[in-house]
Design an enzyme around this catalytic site. Structure first.
Site, short mmCIF file in Angstrom:
data_model
loop_
_atom_site.label_atom_id
_atom_site.label_comp_id
_atom_site.label_asym_id
_atom_site.label_seq_id
_atom_site.Cartn_x
_atom_site.Cartn_y
_atom_site.Cartn_z
N GLY A 46 0.82 -1.20 0.00
CA GLY A 46 0.00 0.00 0.00
C GLY A 46 0.85 1.25 0.00
O GLY A 46 2.02 1.23 0.40
N GLN A 51 3.14 9.87 1.38
CA GLN A 51 4.42 9.18 1.15
C GLN A 51 5.08 9.62 -0.15
O GLN A 51 6.26 9.34 -0.37
CB GLN A 51 4.21 7.67 1.13
CG GLN A 51 3.83 7.09 2.50
CD GLN A 51 3.72 5.59 2.44
OE1 GLN A 51 2.68 5.05 2.08
NE2 GLN A 51 4.81 4.90 2.77
N CYS A 93 6.87 -0.62 6.09
CA CYS A 93 6.38 0.59 5.43
C CYS A 93 7.45 1.05 4.44
O CYS A 93 8.64 1.04 4.76
CB CYS A 93 6.15 1.67 6.48
SG CYS A 93 5.59 3.24 5.81
N LEU A 94 7.02 1.45 3.26
CA LEU A 94 7.98 1.91 2.25
C LEU A 94 8.72 3.17 2.71
O LEU A 94 9.80 3.48 2.20
CB LEU A 94 7.27 2.18 0.92
CG LEU A 94 6.71 0.92 0.21
CD1 LEU A 94 5.87 1.32 -1.00
CD2 LEU A 94 7.83 -0.03 -0.19
N HIS A 135 -3.15 0.71 8.31
CA HIS A 135 -1.82 1.33 8.17
C HIS A 135 -1.88 2.57 7.27
O HIS A 135 -1.36 3.63 7.62
CB HIS A 135 -0.87 0.27 7.60
CG HIS A 135 0.53 0.75 7.31
ND1 HIS A 135 1.64 0.24 7.96
CD2 HIS A 135 1.00 1.66 6.43
CE1 HIS A 135 2.71 0.85 7.50
NE2 HIS A 135 2.36 1.70 6.56
N GLU A 136 -2.54 2.42 6.11
CA GLU A 136 -2.56 3.54 5.14
C GLU A 136 -3.41 4.70 5.64
O GLU A 136 -3.06 5.87 5.44
CB GLU A 136 -3.08 3.06 3.78
CG GLU A 136 -2.28 1.94 3.14
CD GLU A 136 -0.78 2.19 3.06
OE1 GLU A 136 -0.37 3.37 2.95
OE2 GLU A 136 -0.02 1.21 3.12
N HIS A 139 -1.55 6.84 7.92
CA HIS A 139 -0.64 7.76 7.20
C HIS A 139 -1.33 9.09 6.94
O HIS A 139 -0.71 10.16 6.99
CB HIS A 139 -0.24 7.17 5.84
CG HIS A 139 1.01 6.34 5.86
ND1 HIS A 139 2.23 6.83 6.26
CD2 HIS A 139 1.23 5.05 5.50
CE1 HIS A 139 3.15 5.87 6.15
NE2 HIS A 139 2.57 4.78 5.69
NI NI Z 1 3.40 2.91 5.25
#
Ligand code: NI
Length: 178
Positions: A46, A51, A93-94, A135-136, A139
């Protein structure tokens, strides 16, 4: 293809609350397309707009990640409307590259969101994708999963987890066996 640069932990953009999307225009479509390309290239599950440095409430999730075929779900102005059950597993997480930590999340999550043209819809899922919804959406409110953990997992712990722990067996049990 539009690959955007992924912002990493430490950048204040990741701690800002994002504004709702109000214009369902070409600019939004470009953003979502680029997020999809960026997510695919990074092999992630995701990606949230902050991000890639855009403080708007938009998310792209690869809901086909557990299958052979990638399938991307776009969530604009998403909110969780139902959550039940519990799961504990490694989360990454990226924006926190190469690291993982154990996070407990609901196991079943239903979200309400708009599509790229502004139409409201609901989506529900369990396991990994339910985890990803939580999670997203965090963000979008300026939060990272690392706020839920005491420490990152070691490579050994991660290997042990993915080596196929018996269902219901915790990481602690695995450590005690070694
Ligand atoms: Ni993330």
């Amino acid at each position: 293809m539009g690959i955007r640069k992924i912002v990493v932990q430490g950048d204040p953009l990741l701690n800002k609350k994002c504004r709702p999307v109000t214009d369902f225009n070409k600019r939004l479509h470009n953003l979502l397309d680029d997020m999809k390309d960026t997510l695919a290239q990074a092999n992630g599950v995701g990606l949230a707009a902050p991000q890639v440095g855009i403080l708007r409430r938009a998310v792209v999730i690869n809901v086909g990640v557990s299958d052979e075929e990638d399938e991307y779900l776009e969530l604009v102005n998403p909110e969780i409307v139902e959550a039940s059950g519990e799961q504990t597993g490694p989360e990454g997480c990226l924006s926190v590259p190469g690291k993982f930590g154990m996070v407990t999340r609901p196991d079943h999550v239903k979200v309400r969101a708009q599509d790229r043209d502004g139409n409201w819809f609901e989506a529900e899922d369990e396991g990994l994708i339910a985890r990803c919804f939580c999670h997203e959406i965090e963000h979008l409110d300026g939060h990272l999963y690392v706020e839920h953990i005491d420490r990152f997992l070691t490579d050994e712990e991660l290997d042990a987890y993915y080596a196929g722990l018996e269902e219901g067996q915790s990481l602690r049990d695995a450590e005690e066996e070694n």
